[in-house]
Design a protein around this motif. Structure first.
Motif, PDB file in Angstrom:
ATOM      1  N   UNK A 116     -15.134  19.451 -26.813  1.00 44.88           N
ATOM      2  CA  UNK A 116     -15.473  20.144 -25.586  1.00 44.88           C
ATOM      3  C   UNK A 116     -15.619  19.235 -24.384  1.00 44.88           C
ATOM      4  N   UNK A 117     -15.018  18.052 -24.454  1.00 47.78           N
ATOM      5  CA  UNK A 117     -15.064  17.178 -23.288  1.00 47.78           C
ATOM      6  C   UNK A 117     -14.443  17.917 -22.104  1.00 47.78           C
ATOM      7  N   UNK A 118     -15.026  17.764 -20.954  1.00 42.40           N
ATOM      8  CA  UNK A 118     -14.649  18.448 -19.704  1.00 42.40           C
ATOM      9  C   UNK A 118     -15.117  19.905 -19.679  1.00 42.40           C
ATOM     10  N   UNK A 119     -15.578  20.444 -20.813  1.00 37.91           N
ATOM     11  CA  UNK A 119     -16.055  21.832 -20.849  1.00 37.91           C
ATOM     12  C   UNK A 119     -17.532  21.919 -21.217  1.00 37.91           C
ATOM     13  N   UNK A 120     -18.052  20.935 -21.909  1.00 38.73           N
ATOM     14  CA  UNK A 120     -19.448  20.918 -22.358  1.00 38.73           C
ATOM     15  C   UNK A 120     -20.160  19.788 -21.615  1.00 38.73           C
ATOM     16  N   UNK A 121     -21.196  20.137 -20.864  1.00 48.44           N
ATOM     17  CA  UNK A 121     -21.890  19.145 -20.038  1.00 48.44           C
ATOM     18  C   UNK A 121     -22.447  17.982 -20.850  1.00 48.44           C
ATOM     19  N   UNK A 122     -22.950  18.263 -22.039  1.00 50.31           N
ATOM     20  CA  UNK A 122     -23.540  17.198 -22.861  1.00 50.31           C
ATOM     21  C   UNK A 122     -22.463  16.261 -23.414  1.00 50.31           C
ATOM     22  N   UNK A 123     -21.354  16.812 -23.845  1.00 51.79           N
ATOM     23  CA  UNK A 123     -20.242  15.994 -24.331  1.00 51.79           C
ATOM     24  C   UNK A 123     -19.710  15.140 -23.182  1.00 51.79           C
ATOM     25  N   UNK A 124     -19.596  15.743 -22.006  1.00 48.72           N
ATOM     26  CA  UNK A 124     -19.130  15.002 -20.835  1.00 48.72           C
ATOM     27  C   UNK A 124     -20.115  13.916 -20.434  1.00 48.72           C
ATOM     28  N   UNK A 125     -21.401  14.204 -20.528  1.00 50.08           N
ATOM     29  CA  UNK A 125     -22.407  13.189 -20.205  1.00 50.08           C
ATOM     30  C   UNK A 125     -22.265  11.985 -21.126  1.00 50.08           C
ATOM     31  N   UNK A 126     -22.062  12.236 -22.431  1.00 48.24           N
ATOM     32  CA  UNK A 126     -21.874  11.120 -23.356  1.00 48.24           C
ATOM     33  C   UNK A 126     -20.631  10.321 -22.978  1.00 48.24           C
ATOM     34  N   UNK A 127     -19.555  10.999 -22.635  1.00 48.61           N
ATOM     35  CA  UNK A 127     -18.327  10.290 -22.253  1.00 48.61           C
ATOM     36  C   UNK A 127     -18.553   9.466 -20.990  1.00 48.61           C
ATOM     37  N   UNK A 128     -19.299   9.996 -20.043  1.00 48.33           N
ATOM     38  CA  UNK A 128     -19.610   9.221 -18.835  1.00 48.33           C
ATOM     39  C   UNK A 128     -20.414   7.970 -19.178  1.00 48.33           C
ATOM     40  N   UNK A 129     -21.380   8.099 -20.073  1.00 46.86           N
ATOM     41  CA  UNK A 129     -22.177   6.943 -20.508  1.00 46.86           C
ATOM     42  C   UNK A 129     -21.270   5.903 -21.155  1.00 46.86           C
ATOM     43  N   UNK A 131     -18.119   5.375 -20.706  1.00 46.51           N
ATOM     44  CA  UNK A 131     -17.276   4.736 -19.692  1.00 46.51           C
ATOM     45  C   UNK A 131     -18.065   3.737 -18.859  1.00 46.51           C
ATOM     46  N   UNK A 132     -19.295   4.065 -18.495  1.00 43.80           N
ATOM     47  CA  UNK A 132     -20.122   3.120 -17.741  1.00 43.80           C
ATOM     48  C   UNK A 132     -20.416   1.871 -18.569  1.00 43.80           C
ATOM     49  N   UNK A 133     -20.706   2.045 -19.850  1.00 46.46           N
ATOM     50  CA  UNK A 133     -20.963   0.889 -20.712  1.00 46.46           C
ATOM     51  C   UNK A 133     -19.715   0.009 -20.785  1.00 46.46           C
ATOM     52  N   UNK A 134     -18.558   0.629 -20.936  1.00 47.38           N
ATOM     53  CA  UNK A 134     -17.314  -0.137 -20.968  1.00 47.38           C
ATOM     54  C   UNK A 134     -17.131  -0.918 -19.672  1.00 47.38           C
ATOM     55  N   UNK A 135     -17.279  -0.247 -18.543  1.00 48.00           N
ATOM     56  CA  UNK A 135     -17.058  -0.905 -17.257  1.00 48.00           C
ATOM     57  C   UNK A 135     -18.078  -2.013 -17.001  1.00 48.00           C
ATOM     58  N   UNK A 136     -19.310  -1.792 -17.394  1.00 51.62           N
ATOM     59  CA  UNK A 136     -20.382  -2.748 -17.112  1.00 51.62           C
ATOM     60  C   UNK A 136     -20.330  -3.981 -18.002  1.00 51.62           C
ATOM     61  N   UNK A 137     -20.059  -3.798 -19.298  1.00 55.88           N
ATOM     62  CA  UNK A 137     -20.167  -4.910 -20.233  1.00 55.88           C
ATOM     63  C   UNK A 137     -18.861  -5.343 -20.897  1.00 55.88           C
TER      64      UNK A 137
END
Length: 189
Positions: A116-129, A131-137
Motif C-alpha cells: 500500500x505504498x503511496x496509498x497507506x499513510x503508515x506504509x508511506x511514512x516508513x518509506x519516507x523514513x 529514504x531519509x536514513x539512506x540519504x543521511x547515512x
C-alpha cells in the motif's frame, strides 16, 4: 517496561547478532537505531506500529544473502521480497510475544512488506523514513563507489518513493547538487 520497549529491545537483541560490522557495531543494530532516530524526528507522534516497523526494517537482514539468489533484476527482486517477508514474520512474532493485538501486528507487517505504498499513510511514512536514513547515512558512501549516472538513477528512484512532503523536506534539509535536487522537485509519478 512497556510492550513497545519490550518489542524494540527484542529487535535490538536479534540485530546485535549481525556478524557484519559498521562503525564498530553490528550493522543491523546500527541501522535500526538510525531508523528509530529518523522516525522520532520525522514523525514525533508515530504509532507504536510505525516505531516498531522502523526499528525492525532490517531485522536479521544478514540471514538471507543476496549471493544465494540468481544474478540480475529478477533475482534481486526475489531476494528483496523474501527479506520483506522475513522481516515482517520476525517482527510479528516479537510483537505477539510483547502483547500487541493481531490488528497492530498486521499493520506493522503490511508496512514491512511495503503493502500500500503511496496509498497507506503508515506504509508511506516508513518509506519516507527509509529514504531519509539512506540519504543521511548511506548515500555519500554509495555515491563515492558508483558512476554518476548510477548515482542519479538511485536518487531519482529514491525521490519517486517519497511523499511530496518528504521530498520538500529533503530539499530544505540537504545541500544537494542541482542535478540531484531536481529529482526531489519533480512531482511524484
Amino acid at each position: 517496561m512497556t510492550r513497545l520497549q519490550i518489542a524494540l529491545d527484542a529487535i535490538d537483541e536479534a540485530n546485535a547478532k549481525d556478524p557484519r560490522m559498521d562503525e564498530g557495531q553490528p550493522e543491523a543494530l546500527l541501522y535500526g537505531t538510525r531508523m528509530s532516530e529518523e522516525a522520532n524526528r520525522l514523525f514525533p507522534n508515530a504509532s507504536e506500529s510505525l516505531q516498531i516497523a522502523a526499528r525492525g526494517q532490517h531485522i536479521e537482514r544478514w540471514v538471507l544473502k543476496r549471493a544465494d539468489y540468481p544474478e540480475g533484476r529478477a533475482g534481486y527482486l526475489k531476494w528483496r521480497r523474501d527479506l520483506a517477508m522475513h522481516h515482517a514474520d520476525r517482527v510479528s512474532t516479537i510483537m505477539g510475544d510483547a502483547g500487541f493485538s493481531e490488528d497492530e501486528i498486521s499493520k506493522t507487517g503490511a508496512m514491512l512488506r511495503k503493502e500500500g505504498i503511496k496509498r497507506n499513510d503508515q506504509v508511506q511514512a516508513l518509506e519516507d523514513i527509509i529514504c531519509f536514513v539512506f540519504l543521511k547515512w548511506y548515500f555519500a558512501p554509495f555515491a563515492a563507489k558508483h558512476p554518476e549516472e548510477k548515482v542519479l538513477d538511485i536518487v531519482v528512484k529514491t525521490a519517486r518513493k517519497m511523499s511530496a512532503d518528504a521530498r520538500t523536506r529533503v530539499l530544505a534539509e540537504f545541500d544537494l547538487p542541482a542535478d540531484l535536487a531536481v529529482a526531489f522537485e519533480a512531482p511524484n509519478t
